[in-house]
Scaffold this active site. Structure first.
Site, PDB file in Angstrom:
ATOM      1  N   HIS A  93      12.521   0.451   2.782  1.00 27.69           N
ATOM      2  CA  HIS A  93      12.711  -0.604   1.605  1.00 27.69           C
ATOM      3  C   HIS A  93      12.782  -1.894   2.265  1.00 27.69           C
ATOM      4  CE1 HIS A  93      14.410  -3.115  -1.322  1.00 27.69           C
ATOM      5  NE2 HIS A  93      15.591  -3.273  -0.748  1.00 27.69           N
ATOM      6  N   HIS A  95      12.290  -6.486   2.158  1.00 24.35           N
ATOM      7  CA  HIS A  95      12.129  -7.702   1.161  1.00 24.35           C
ATOM      8  C   HIS A  95      11.000  -8.520   1.622  1.00 24.35           C
ATOM      9  CE1 HIS A  95      17.000  -7.724   0.522  1.00 24.35           C
ATOM     10  NE2 HIS A  95      16.225  -6.386   0.156  1.00 24.35           N
ATOM     11  N   TYR A 120      -7.987   1.731   0.618  1.00 24.90           N
ATOM     12  CA  TYR A 120      -6.802   1.979   1.404  1.00 24.90           C
ATOM     13  C   TYR A 120      -5.461   1.793   0.621  1.00 24.90           C
ATOM     14  CZ  TYR A 120      -9.804   3.681   5.131  1.00 24.90           C
ATOM     15  OH  TYR A 120     -10.556   4.259   6.024  1.00 24.90           O
TER      16      TYR A 120
END
Ligand SMILES: [Zn+2]
Length: 222
Positions: A93, A95, A120
């Protein structure tokens, strides 16, 4: 792979992502599902650029801390995706700027946040879902991820960032990078009337590489 090797891998990929500016400050987190059902997770308030292998949080299958620092507060994002996607071994995860920017555009389809721009992107990230904005720490974001029923390996949290699962840490990292670069391409080309892959070209990729895309489903997920 030994516990020590896995911890080293988390630190190595974390540093690489941080040094390329893919997640600033102490944002972003990484988790790995272990053979015994437990997890290795990056700690709360830790920068991915400066992780210490010995301080990575080791959780048991019930999510209890066995050793290391307190885990990231964003752990519900990870467990929601693991719970619904049995093939997931690692989750990243971030930002990351372009993926976050993409979530704020008005035209984004929540069931296909990016058009089929490159092979891709489809091969590594698949299709990407977008879930609405939730205040950090709101447990409802985990319910929103569960609501996708494991069909998507990559999910964007609105005004926040991507959550991406892979069958290895390397696969999850590469898929996150592909998602970020494809979001960047989309922003570069927005309003320029670009040619995306045609439905026939996408169908050909799905067939040739046995891709499991939610919009091309002809079988149920495990
Ligand atoms: Zn976050």
């Amino acid at each position: 792979m030994s516990d020590a090797r896995l911890r080293e891998e988390i630190c190595r990929y974390g540093r690489s992502l941080f040094e390329r500016g893919l997640t600033p400050g102490s944002s972003g987190n990484i988790s790995l599902r272990l053979e015994d059902g437990g997890w290795l997770v990056t700690p709360t308030n830790a920068s991915l650029g400066f992780l210490d292998p010995a301080r990575i949080s080791r959780l048991d299958a019930e999510g209890r801390l066995l050793s290391g620092d307190k885990p990231t507060k964003e752990i519900p994002l990870h467990t929601a995706l693991y719970d619904t996607r049995s093939s997931a071994r690692a989750i990243v995860h971030l930002h990351s700027t372009h993926a976050v920017a993409l979530t704020m555009l008005p035209e984004i389809d929540p069931r296909a946040a990016l058009p089929p721009m490159t092979p891709y992107y489809l091969m590594r990230a698949g299709e990407t879902a977008l879930v609405p904005y939730y205040r950090p720490g709101d447990p409802a974001v985990a319910d929103a991820i569960r609501g996708l029923a494991g069909k998507y390996s990559s999910v964007l949290l609105a005004n926040h960032g991507p959550v991406v699962a892979g069958d290895s840490l390397e696969a999850a990292v590469f898929a996150t990078e592909e998602l970020e670069e494809t979001a960047k391409l989309y922003l570069l080309l927005r309003n320029l009337n670009p040619r995306f892959l045609s439905p026939e070209q996408v169908a050909d990729l799905v067939k040739a590489f046995d891709l499991d895309l939610p919009s091309h489903h002809d079988h149920d997920h495990d």
